[in-house]
Design a protein around this motif. Structure first.
Motif, PDB file in Angstrom:
ATOM      1  N   ASN A 101       0.855  -1.185   0.000  1.00 21.91           N
ATOM      2  CA  ASN A 101       0.000   0.000   0.000  1.00 21.91           C
ATOM      3  C   ASN A 101       0.890   1.234   0.000  1.00 21.91           C
ATOM      4  N   LYS A 102       1.276   1.687  -1.174  1.00 18.20           N
ATOM      5  CA  LYS A 102       2.152   2.845  -1.310  1.00 18.20           C
ATOM      6  C   LYS A 102       1.340   4.124  -1.149  1.00 18.20           C
ATOM      7  N   PRO A 103       1.873   5.113  -0.436  1.00 18.78           N
ATOM      8  CA  PRO A 103       1.132   6.370  -0.267  1.00 18.78           C
ATOM      9  C   PRO A 103       1.075   7.143  -1.577  1.00 18.78           C
ATOM     10  N   VAL A 104      -0.011   7.828  -1.791  1.00 22.18           N
ATOM     11  CA  VAL A 104      -0.216   8.627  -2.987  1.00 22.18           C
ATOM     12  C   VAL A 104       0.152  10.067  -2.636  1.00 22.18           C
ATOM     13  N   GLY A 105       0.700  10.808  -3.600  1.00 28.87           N
ATOM     14  CA  GLY A 105       1.083  12.188  -3.358  1.00 28.87           C
ATOM     15  C   GLY A 105      -0.103  13.077  -3.061  1.00 28.87           C
ATOM     16  N   LYS A 106       0.196  14.300  -2.644  1.00 30.45           N
ATOM     17  CA  LYS A 106      -0.864  15.235  -2.283  1.00 30.45           C
ATOM     18  C   LYS A 106      -1.598  15.775  -3.513  1.00 30.45           C
ATOM     19  N   LYS A 107      -0.888  15.930  -4.636  1.00 23.72           N
ATOM     20  CA  LYS A 107      -1.500  16.471  -5.846  1.00 23.72           C
ATOM     21  C   LYS A 107      -1.985  15.322  -6.738  1.00 23.72           C
ATOM     22  N   PRO A 108      -3.147  15.456  -7.357  1.00 17.12           N
ATOM     23  CA  PRO A 108      -3.616  14.398  -8.257  1.00 17.12           C
ATOM     24  C   PRO A 108      -2.767  14.349  -9.529  1.00 17.12           C
ATOM     25  N   LEU A 109      -2.711  13.188 -10.140  1.00 17.97           N
ATOM     26  CA  LEU A 109      -1.944  13.028 -11.364  1.00 17.97           C
ATOM     27  C   LEU A 109      -2.616  13.769 -12.507  1.00 17.97           C
ATOM     28  N   LYS A 110      -1.820  14.471 -13.296  1.00 16.39           N
ATOM     29  CA  LYS A 110      -2.365  15.182 -14.455  1.00 16.39           C
ATOM     30  C   LYS A 110      -2.193  14.272 -15.662  1.00 16.39           C
ATOM     31  N   VAL A 111      -3.285  13.888 -16.270  1.00 17.29           N
ATOM     32  CA  VAL A 111      -3.230  12.946 -17.381  1.00 17.29           C
ATOM     33  C   VAL A 111      -3.521  13.613 -18.717  1.00 17.29           C
ATOM     34  N   GLY A 112      -3.972  14.836 -18.743  1.00 18.94           N
ATOM     35  CA  GLY A 112      -4.261  15.512 -20.002  1.00 18.94           C
ATOM     36  C   GLY A 112      -5.497  16.370 -19.886  1.00 18.94           C
ATOM     37  N   ASN A 113      -5.861  16.976 -20.989  1.00 16.55           N
ATOM     38  CA  ASN A 113      -7.051  17.823 -21.006  1.00 16.55           C
ATOM     39  C   ASN A 113      -8.309  16.970 -21.067  1.00 16.55           C
ATOM     40  N   PHE A 114      -9.434  17.635 -20.805  1.00 17.25           N
ATOM     41  CA  PHE A 114     -10.716  16.953 -20.841  1.00 17.25           C
ATOM     42  C   PHE A 114     -11.090  16.628 -22.278  1.00 17.25           C
ATOM     43  N   LEU A 115     -11.529  15.382 -22.486  1.00 16.69           N
ATOM     44  CA  LEU A 115     -12.034  14.969 -23.788  1.00 16.69           C
ATOM     45  C   LEU A 115     -13.476  14.517 -23.615  1.00 16.69           C
ATOM     46  N   GLY A 116     -14.308  14.909 -24.544  1.00 20.60           N
ATOM     47  CA  GLY A 116     -15.698  14.504 -24.483  1.00 20.60           C
ATOM     48  C   GLY A 116     -15.861  13.024 -24.796  1.00 20.60           C
ATOM     49  N   LYS A 117     -17.046  12.522 -24.497  1.00 21.77           N
ATOM     50  CA  LYS A 117     -17.333  11.103 -24.722  1.00 21.77           C
ATOM     51  C   LYS A 117     -17.228  10.750 -26.209  1.00 21.77           C
ATOM     52  N   ASP A 118     -17.645  11.670 -27.077  1.00 22.35           N
ATOM     53  CA  ASP A 118     -17.608  11.385 -28.508  1.00 22.35           C
ATOM     54  C   ASP A 118     -16.176  11.329 -29.042  1.00 22.35           C
ATOM     55  N   LYS A 119     -15.250  12.036 -28.409  1.00 21.45           N
ATOM     56  CA  LYS A 119     -13.855  12.008 -28.857  1.00 21.45           C
ATOM     57  C   LYS A 119     -13.084  10.839 -28.236  1.00 21.45           C
ATOM     58  N   GLU A 120     -13.438  10.480 -27.005  1.00 19.47           N
ATOM     59  CA  GLU A 120     -12.769   9.345 -26.356  1.00 19.47           C
ATOM     60  C   GLU A 120     -13.115   8.041 -27.040  1.00 19.47           C
ATOM     61  N   ASN A 121     -14.373   7.844 -27.330  1.00 21.91           N
ATOM     62  CA  ASN A 121     -14.853   6.616 -27.951  1.00 21.91           C
ATOM     63  C   ASN A 121     -15.609   6.971 -29.230  1.00 21.91           C
ATOM     64  N   PRO A 122     -14.898   7.121 -30.349  1.00 19.50           N
ATOM     65  CA  PRO A 122     -15.602   7.527 -31.574  1.00 19.50           C
ATOM     66  C   PRO A 122     -16.528   6.449 -32.125  1.00 19.50           C
ATOM     67  N   GLU A 123     -16.317   5.173 -31.764  1.00 22.97           N
ATOM     68  CA  GLU A 123     -17.185   4.118 -32.291  1.00 22.97           C
ATOM     69  C   GLU A 123     -18.537   4.061 -31.589  1.00 22.97           C
ATOM     70  N   VAL A 124     -18.658   4.716 -30.430  1.00 17.98           N
ATOM     71  CA  VAL A 124     -19.930   4.736 -29.703  1.00 17.98           C
ATOM     72  C   VAL A 124     -20.800   5.843 -30.283  1.00 17.98           C
ATOM     73  N   GLU A 125     -22.095   5.533 -30.429  1.00 18.47           N
ATOM     74  CA  GLU A 125     -23.021   6.514 -31.005  1.00 18.47           C
ATOM     75  C   GLU A 125     -23.153   7.713 -30.061  1.00 18.47           C
ATOM     76  N   ASP A 126     -23.146   8.886 -30.625  1.00 21.54           N
ATOM     77  CA  ASP A 126     -23.225  10.110 -29.828  1.00 21.54           C
ATOM     78  C   ASP A 126     -24.622  10.222 -29.221  1.00 21.54           C
ATOM     79  N   TYR A 127     -24.679  10.492 -27.939  1.00 18.94           N
ATOM     80  CA  TYR A 127     -25.969  10.542 -27.255  1.00 18.94           C
ATOM     81  C   TYR A 127     -26.766  11.779 -27.660  1.00 18.94           C
ATOM     82  N   ARG A 128     -26.105  12.807 -28.191  1.00 22.81           N
ATOM     83  CA  ARG A 128     -26.813  14.036 -28.555  1.00 22.81           C
ATOM     84  C   ARG A 128     -27.523  13.896 -29.900  1.00 22.81           C
ATOM     85  N   THR A 129     -27.058  12.995 -30.739  1.00 24.32           N
ATOM     86  CA  THR A 129     -27.681  12.844 -32.053  1.00 24.32           C
ATOM     87  C   THR A 129     -28.728  11.736 -32.076  1.00 24.32           C
ATOM     88  N   ALA A 130     -28.780  10.930 -31.072  1.00 25.54           N
ATOM     89  CA  ALA A 130     -29.714   9.793 -31.066  1.00 25.54           C
ATOM     90  C   ALA A 130     -31.125  10.210 -30.786  1.00 25.54           C
TER      91      ALA A 130
END
Length: 130
Positions: A101-130
Motif C-alpha cells: 500500500n504505497k502512499p499517494v502524493g498530495k496532488k492528483p496526477l495530471k493525465v491531459g485535457n478533458f475529452l468529451g465522450k464522442d472524442k474518447e470513444n468515436p465508435e460509440v453513437e453520440d448521445y446528442r444525435t440519437a
C-alpha cells in the motif's frame, strides 16, 4: 439434571425470533391487539430462559470450594495456539499492507485535457444525435 449452555440458549432464542419474524413475511398484519395471554406466555418464556442462565456458568466444587472454569472447557494449549495464530496473522496482514500500500502524493496526477465522450470513444453513437 440437564445442563444447557448460554450459547445454546442464545442460539435457540435467535432461531425462535427468526421463525417468528419470517413466518409473517407473506401474511397480512394482525387486525386486533395482541391478547394478554400471549404477552404473559412470552414473559414467562423469557423468565424461564433467564432462570436457566446460571447453569451456564460451568462452576464446579472441589473439596468444598467452588471454582469456575476460566478456560470455558477448552484446553489452555488450544487457547495459546489460537492467540498465537491471531497475533501472527495480524502481523502478516499489517506487513503486507505496509509493503504493497504505497502512499499517494498530495496532488492528483495530471493525465491531459478533458475529452468529451464522442472524442474518447468515436465508435460509440453520440448521445446528442440519437
Amino acid at each position: 439434571m440437564a445442563r444447557t449452555s448460554l450459547t445454546a440458549i442464545c442460539a435457540l432464542a435467535a432461531a425462535c425470533c427468526a421463525v417468528l419474524r419470517c413466518s409473517t413475511a407473506f401474511l397480512p398484519g394482525r387486525a386486533q391487539a395482541v391478547p394478554r395471554s400471549e404477552v404473559a406466555l412470552a414473559t414467562a418464556a423469557g423468565a424461564a430462559a433467564v432462570a436457566g442462565i446460571p447453569d451456564a456458568a460451568e462452576a464446579f466444587s472441589f473439596q468444598g470450594k467452588e471454582y469456575f472454569d476460566i478456560w470455558f472447557g477448552i484446553e489452555p494449549l488450544a487457547w495459546a495456539v489460537a492467540g498465537f495464530t491471531v497475533v501472527a496473522y495480524g502481523a502478516i496482514l499489517k506487513n503486507t499492507a505496509l509493503k504493497y500500500n504505497k502512499p499517494v502524493g498530495k496532488k492528483p496526477l495530471k493525465v491531459g485535457n478533458f475529452l468529451g465522450k464522442d472524442k474518447e470513444n468515436p465508435e460509440v453513437e453520440d448521445y446528442r444525435t440519437a
